[in-house]
Motif scaffolding. Structure first.
Motif, PDB file in Angstrom:
ATOM      1  N   ASP A   1      -6.061 -14.386   0.918  1.00 48.38           N
ATOM      2  CA  ASP A   1      -6.140 -15.400  -0.136  1.00 48.38           C
ATOM      3  C   ASP A   1      -7.318 -16.347   0.150  1.00 48.38           C
ATOM      4  O   ASP A   1      -8.054 -16.155   1.124  1.00 48.38           O
ATOM      5  CB  ASP A   1      -4.807 -16.150  -0.243  1.00 48.38           C
ATOM      6  N   PRO A   2      -7.540 -17.369  -0.669  1.00 48.04           N
ATOM      7  CA  PRO A   2      -8.704 -18.244  -0.463  1.00 48.04           C
ATOM      8  C   PRO A   2      -8.743 -18.943   0.882  1.00 48.04           C
ATOM      9  O   PRO A   2      -9.831 -19.323   1.347  1.00 48.04           O
ATOM     10  CB  PRO A   2      -8.575 -19.261  -1.613  1.00 48.04           C
ATOM     11  N   LEU A   3      -7.587 -19.144   1.515  1.00 40.92           N
ATOM     12  CA  LEU A   3      -7.566 -19.807   2.821  1.00 40.92           C
ATOM     13  C   LEU A   3      -7.575 -18.822   3.982  1.00 40.92           C
ATOM     14  O   LEU A   3      -7.505 -19.234   5.140  1.00 40.92           O
ATOM     15  CB  LEU A   3      -6.334 -20.707   2.932  1.00 40.92           C
ATOM     16  N   GLY A   4      -7.667 -17.529   3.694  1.00 39.42           N
ATOM     17  CA  GLY A   4      -7.731 -16.526   4.743  1.00 39.42           C
ATOM     18  C   GLY A   4      -6.390 -15.977   5.178  1.00 39.42           C
ATOM     19  O   GLY A   4      -6.346 -15.128   6.085  1.00 39.42           O
ATOM     20  N   TYR A   5      -5.274 -16.398   4.570  1.00 40.09           N
ATOM     21  CA  TYR A   5      -3.964 -15.847   4.919  1.00 40.09           C
ATOM     22  C   TYR A   5      -3.833 -14.432   4.357  1.00 40.09           C
ATOM     23  O   TYR A   5      -4.201 -14.161   3.210  1.00 40.09           O
ATOM     24  CB  TYR A   5      -2.847 -16.730   4.366  1.00 40.09           C
ATOM     25  N   ARG A   6      -3.299 -13.554   5.185  1.00 37.09           N
ATOM     26  CA  ARG A   6      -3.091 -12.169   4.767  1.00 37.09           C
ATOM     27  C   ARG A   6      -1.770 -12.062   3.997  1.00 37.09           C
ATOM     28  O   ARG A   6      -0.750 -12.612   4.424  1.00 37.09           O
ATOM     29  CB  ARG A   6      -3.075 -11.236   5.977  1.00 37.09           C
ATOM     30  N   ARG A   7      -1.791 -11.341   2.896  1.00 35.94           N
ATOM     31  CA  ARG A   7      -0.616 -11.179   2.048  1.00 35.94           C
ATOM     32  C   ARG A   7      -0.421  -9.708   1.708  1.00 35.94           C
ATOM     33  O   ARG A   7      -1.392  -8.970   1.519  1.00 35.94           O
ATOM     34  CB  ARG A   7      -0.757 -12.007   0.763  1.00 35.94           C
ATOM     35  N   TYR A   8       0.852  -9.330   1.620  1.00 36.22           N
ATOM     36  CA  TYR A   8       1.237  -7.962   1.270  1.00 36.22           C
ATOM     37  C   TYR A   8       1.366  -7.914  -0.253  1.00 36.22           C
ATOM     38  O   TYR A   8       2.353  -8.388  -0.806  1.00 36.22           O
ATOM     39  CB  TYR A   8       2.559  -7.621   1.963  1.00 36.22           C
ATOM     40  N   CYS A   9       0.372  -7.355  -0.930  1.00 35.71           N
ATOM     41  CA  CYS A   9       0.228  -7.521  -2.382  1.00 35.71           C
ATOM     42  C   CYS A   9       0.574  -6.251  -3.152  1.00 35.71           C
ATOM     43  O   CYS A   9       0.286  -5.134  -2.706  1.00 35.71           O
ATOM     44  CB  CYS A   9      -1.200  -7.951  -2.723  1.00 35.71           C
ATOM     45  N   PHE A  10       1.156  -6.457  -4.327  1.00 37.93           N
ATOM     46  CA  PHE A  10       1.449  -5.386  -5.282  1.00 37.93           C
ATOM     47  C   PHE A  10       0.756  -5.733  -6.604  1.00 37.93           C
ATOM     48  O   PHE A  10       0.736  -6.899  -7.012  1.00 37.93           O
ATOM     49  CB  PHE A  10       2.957  -5.231  -5.478  1.00 37.93           C
ATOM     50  N   THR A  11       0.228  -4.706  -7.266  1.00 38.32           N
ATOM     51  CA  THR A  11      -0.666  -4.942  -8.405  1.00 38.32           C
ATOM     52  C   THR A  11      -0.194  -4.235  -9.679  1.00 38.32           C
ATOM     53  O   THR A  11      -0.840  -3.277 -10.127  1.00 38.32           O
ATOM     54  CB  THR A  11      -2.087  -4.476  -8.056  1.00 38.32           C
ATOM     55  N   PRO A  12       0.883  -4.662 -10.297  1.00 38.86           N
ATOM     56  CA  PRO A  12       1.262  -4.101 -11.602  1.00 38.86           C
ATOM     57  C   PRO A  12       0.323  -4.608 -12.694  1.00 38.86           C
ATOM     58  O   PRO A  12      -0.413  -5.585 -12.502  1.00 38.86           O
ATOM     59  CB  PRO A  12       2.683  -4.626 -11.812  1.00 38.86           C
ATOM     60  N   LEU A  13       0.361  -3.946 -13.843  1.00 38.34           N
ATOM     61  CA  LEU A  13      -0.461  -4.360 -14.982  1.00 38.34           C
ATOM     62  C   LEU A  13       0.287  -5.442 -15.743  1.00 38.34           C
ATOM     63  O   LEU A  13       1.299  -5.179 -16.388  1.00 38.34           O
ATOM     64  CB  LEU A  13      -0.756  -3.156 -15.885  1.00 38.34           C
ATOM     65  N   ALA A  14      -0.227  -6.666 -15.676  1.00 37.72           N
ATOM     66  CA  ALA A  14       0.428  -7.799 -16.339  1.00 37.72           C
ATOM     67  C   ALA A  14       0.064  -7.876 -17.809  1.00 37.72           C
ATOM     68  O   ALA A  14       0.916  -8.169 -18.660  1.00 37.72           O
ATOM     69  CB  ALA A  14       0.059  -9.107 -15.637  1.00 37.72           C
ATOM     70  N   ALA A  15      -1.208  -7.628 -18.146  1.00 34.38           N
ATOM     71  CA  ALA A  15      -1.648  -7.747 -19.535  1.00 34.38           C
ATOM     72  C   ALA A  15      -2.872  -6.873 -19.749  1.00 34.38           C
ATOM     73  O   ALA A  15      -3.712  -6.720 -18.844  1.00 34.38           O
ATOM     74  CB  ALA A  15      -1.974  -9.201 -19.886  1.00 34.38           C
ATOM     75  N   TYR A  16      -2.953  -6.308 -20.947  1.00 31.88           N
ATOM     76  CA  TYR A  16      -4.132  -5.555 -21.369  1.00 31.88           C
ATOM     77  C   TYR A  16      -4.579  -6.161 -22.695  1.00 31.88           C
ATOM     78  O   TYR A  16      -3.922  -5.986 -23.709  1.00 31.88           O
ATOM     79  CB  TYR A  16      -3.801  -4.069 -21.521  1.00 31.88           C
ATOM     80  N   ILE A  17      -5.689  -6.900 -22.674  1.00 32.06           N
ATOM     81  CA  ILE A  17      -6.148  -7.651 -23.844  1.00 32.06           C
ATOM     82  C   ILE A  17      -7.030  -6.751 -24.705  1.00 32.06           C
ATOM     83  O   ILE A  17      -8.147  -6.388 -24.315  1.00 32.06           O
ATOM     84  CB  ILE A  17      -6.923  -8.909 -23.411  1.00 32.06           C
ATOM     85  N   VAL A  18      -6.529  -6.384 -25.877  1.00 35.33           N
ATOM     86  CA  VAL A  18      -7.254  -5.493 -26.789  1.00 35.33           C
ATOM     87  C   VAL A  18      -6.942  -5.867 -28.224  1.00 35.33           C
ATOM     88  O   VAL A  18      -5.989  -6.608 -28.500  1.00 35.33           O
ATOM     89  CB  VAL A  18      -6.867  -4.011 -26.558  1.00 35.33           C
TER      90      VAL A  18
END
Length: 781
Positions: free
Chosen positions: A339-356
């Motif tokens: 993250d911006p402060l350098g902390y490591r995070r266990y991240c998951f990346t679902p699709l929140a929005a598709y703008i079309v």
């Protein structure tokens, strides 16, 4: 802001702002919005996320907040950190030329001044020939820059610390195309990491899903960002405890890149992060949307145009499959990011929005024309006064499986396959890109989009209905005789002959439409259009609570209760002015998904295509126009690579220089641009008090910052229009009573001896004019 408004505000702050508070309480209480922001910091620097359920009263709340309390419920145990990783500056200092920058921070440039000059040239629209000519000038030569040619300058820019690298993949198709097809794309995880590690986002990013409730007469849910909706909460429940949810935002739309002639177009795919604050993400100058890929626009040689359309749709889904594969893997098993402060995070990346827009939403959902991409409604049901069942991914995949297994039709037997798919209202795409993307549902990520679904609907339908009843000449006349109002567009020649009508013009017309037609249309017709206008107004709120959701549903119901009057007046007409007696309008059916979308994903205003359409200029059109009109895609990628490297290098050197030479500045930010503003917003109430106490003797007079107990106003140092005579101001802003108002103001402010003199002359002849001010009320801007 008008001059007479400034005078009235300075004279009667409490009355004006009390009235303003009463007006906006009909939709939502913005004071409670500020309470929410004060109580829920955008970035949690602790390693665990506490579970808060107790009512809280924010410090410094004003009188109007005393009747409300806010409960903020955080998802327990979410968004934990796992040690320290490299920060943005750590990666900058690990560059291959980091050793050279220990003695010269701006390497490969000789000094800060040379870097500023180089940055100006790189960001300018000068061609390489023009830059070469400029570098040969004697004035420039005497300055002695270390680069002598435009090519040398660009080569130096390309060795700056890197950004996500571009890749090119040759696409093979079953059916031949007129030209070879290439896909240019980047790793989406690396693009998200660039956004995630941006140090200037540390106060504008949230990792923990929230549920926000307002306590007044009853407990009421409040939606202000994506992470305050039910979708983020539900997704967090499906990932491991302590993991961090990163909502991925995608956006795509074809755009022209050639001017006047050429017919060249591009199909950009943009990516952003839903965890970034809406106000920051939707501001174009913050560059929160990155170009992820250039989708190919093929020209198939097949004679059947319908089959060519299916082949193009399949190619788009195939390309999206390739591009989003790392996101799908991360949504399934997770990935470690900092993250911006350098902390490591266990991240998951679902699709929140598709703008079309609507046609592309239909293509992405895999459904045929005249079918809703978000519900199971067909075109005959678009006018129903209720929302049909949502279209789930499993429904589409089940129908595709039936076509192949039960009907025994091969996907590449196109003619037969397309015919069979139409029975299920599908468009012939046999492998939708979302089929293996965990936690990604078309009915959720295809969010309501205000620019096309709402404002474009108003122009295409509301305005057309009015013109069919009143006639174009009458409509134009009514618009042309409206009293001009500063800050609003005046349609001197009406609206019938407007060219290149943009979203800005759509909104301008909407402001006037209802009063313009008021006495010329049937009453129920007017009620129906007013209900739609109320609906559009309410859905644009940046914070929506359950009370506003109820008002949205009531407005939509009022339209449906009165829409028969539109057909009765023959306002819906087709070709040759033949009446249309149905409601087969896809965008009308989208309105039924607005309130469910608010509860799932937060306010619709954050999903408007205004930001992404503007991003097409900076990410596609400007790079294409800086090219030599050959091989657009490759040159766009190289241009963006240099631009992003320069932006990152400028940010890193500025941060390092400030660390070496810290300075205290009292400069007040005038915008939400994270590239220029200080990390903490200025408290103009405090600044006004300090100015009154004389702590800044060199401050200009009259003071540019002043306040009372309700509001603070801050104006720029220099008046936007300079000094103007009173008569010039009255004429320019169409304030015929300006002299009289100023005379009344002078009577109130001058000595008591002059108070009874009704013919008191104004003791000045000129005014300093500001066209806008920054307003802070109840702790927010």
């Amino acid at each position: 802001m008008h001059v007479h408004e400034l005078i009235q505000i300075s004279n009667s702050f409490p009355t004006l702002f009390h009235q303003r508070e009463l007006e906006r309480e009909d939709v939502l209480d913005m004071n409670d919005t500020m309470e929410i922001q004060d109580q829920a910091p955008m970035f949690d620097q602790s390693e665990t996320a506490p579970h808060q359920t107790a009512p809280q009263e924010p410090p410094g709340a004003h009188a109007s907040s005393q009747h409300h309390q806010t409960i903020i419920e955080e998802f327990p145990g979410a968004a934990q950190t796992f040690g320290i990783g490299p920060t943005f500056l750590d990666k900058f200092n690990m560059d291959q030329y980091a050793a050279e920058r220990t003695t010269n921070l701006y390497y490969p440039f000789a000094s800060k001044e040379e870097w500023e000059f180089a940055l100006f040239l790189l960001r300018s629209k000068l061609s390489m020939v023009a830059i070469n000519a400029m570098l040969t000038l004697q004035l420039i030569r005497r300055a002695g820059p270390s680069f002598r040619t435009a090519r040398d300058l660009r080569n130096r820019a390309e060795i700056l610390p890197g950004c996500p690298q571009w890749k090119c993949k040759a696409m093979r198709t079953v059916h031949p195309t007129k030209y070879p097809i290439h896909l240019f794309y980047r790793n989406p995880i690396e693009c998200l990491q660039v956004l995630l590690e941006n140090p200037k986002l540390k106060s504008h990013i949230q990792f923990t899903p929230l549920r926000i409730f307002q306590l007044a007469q009853e407990r009421m849910r409040v939606y202000s960002e994506w992470w305050t909706g039910d979708a983020a909460w539900s997704m967090q429940e499906k990932i491991p405890a302590g993991a961090t949810l990163l909502g991925t935002i995608l956006s795509s739309d074809k755009t022209n890149i050639s001017i006047m002639t050429g017919g060249r177009a591009a199909h950009p795919l943009l990516i952003s992060l839903a965890n970034i604050s809406m106000d920051v993400r939707t501001r174009s100058s913050n560059h929160a949307f990155l170009l992820l890929a250039l989708l190919p626009i093929p020209k198939f040689t097949h004679k059947n145009k319908k089959i060519c359309g299916v082949l193009e749709s399949r190619l788009v889904h195939e390309c999206l499959d390739i591009i989003t594969q790392p996101l799908k893997k991360a949504a399934e098993i997770g990935v470690m990011m900092t993250d911006p402060l350098g902390y490591r995070r266990y991240c998951f990346t679902p699709l929140a929005a598709y703008i079309v827009d609507t046609p592309e939403a239909t293509m992405l959902a895999g459904v045929a024309g005249k079918t809703s991409p978000v519900t199971l409604a067909s075109y005959t049901q678009f006018g129903d006064n209720f929302r049909h069942h949502p279209r789930m991914a499993q429904n589409t995949l089940r129908d595709l499986q039936r076509i192949e297994s039960e009907s025994q039709i091969h996907p590449w037997d196109l003619k037969t396959y397309i015919k069979e798919a139409m029975k299920y209202r599908l468009n012939g795409v046999h492998q939708p890109f979302f089929r293996d993307w965990p936690m990604s549902e078309p009915s959720i990520f295809l969010t309501p989009e205000l620019l096309h679904h709402s404002h474009k609907f108003s122009w295409d339908h509301d305005v057309t209905w009015c013109r069919n009843i009143l006639g174009s000449a009458e409509i134009d006349f009514r618009f042309s005789v409206l009293q001009p109002h500063t800050g609003f567009r005046h349609f001197t020649e009406g609206i019938s002959n407007l060219q290149q009508v943009t979203g800005r013009k759509h909104r301008d017309v909407e402001r006037y439409l209802i009063p313009v037609i008021a006495d010329g249309v049937p009453t129920r017709f007017l009620i129906a259009l007013r209900a739609l206008m109320d609906f559009r107004y309410l859905e644009q709120a940046r914070v929506i609570d359950e009370r506003a959701c109820t008002l949205l549903q009531a407005s939509l119901k009022e339209f449906h209760d009165n829409k028969a009057s539109i057909l009765a007046a023959d306002a819906r007409q087709g070709k040759q002015r033949r009446p249309i007696n149905n409601w087969h309008i896809p965008k009308l059916e989208f309105f039924q998904s607005v309130v469910p979308g608010v509860r799932l994903n937060g306010p619709p205003i954050q999903w408007s295509a205004d930001t992404t359409e503007h991003a097409h200029i900076t990410e596609i059109k400007d790079p294409a126009r800086a090219s030599n009109n050959r091989q657009y895609e490759e040159q766009i990628c190289r241009y963006l690579d240099r631009t992003e490297k320069c932006r990152q290098f400028d940010m890193a050197t500025s941060m390092l220089e400030k660390m070496d030479h810290p300075s205290d500045t009292l400069a007040a930010p005038e915008s939400d641009n994270i590239d220029t503003q200080a990390q903490a917003k200025t408290d103009y109430f405090d600044l006004s008090d300090r100015l009154k106490r004389g702590e800044f003797p060199s401050a200009p007079t009259p003071l540019r910052t002043f306040s009372n107990e309700c509001v603070a106003l801050h104006m720029a140092y220099t008046p936007h229009l300079g000094r103007m005579s009173i008569d010039e101001v009255a004429t320019k802003f169409q304030i015929p009573d300006l002299n009289a108002v100023l005379s009344m103001y002078a009577q109130q402010k001058l000595s008591r001896e002059s108070a009874g003199n009704n013919t008191l002359c104004i003791p000045f002849h000129e005014l300093e004019v500001w066209t806008n001010t920054l307003e802070e009320a109840d702790g927010g801007y």
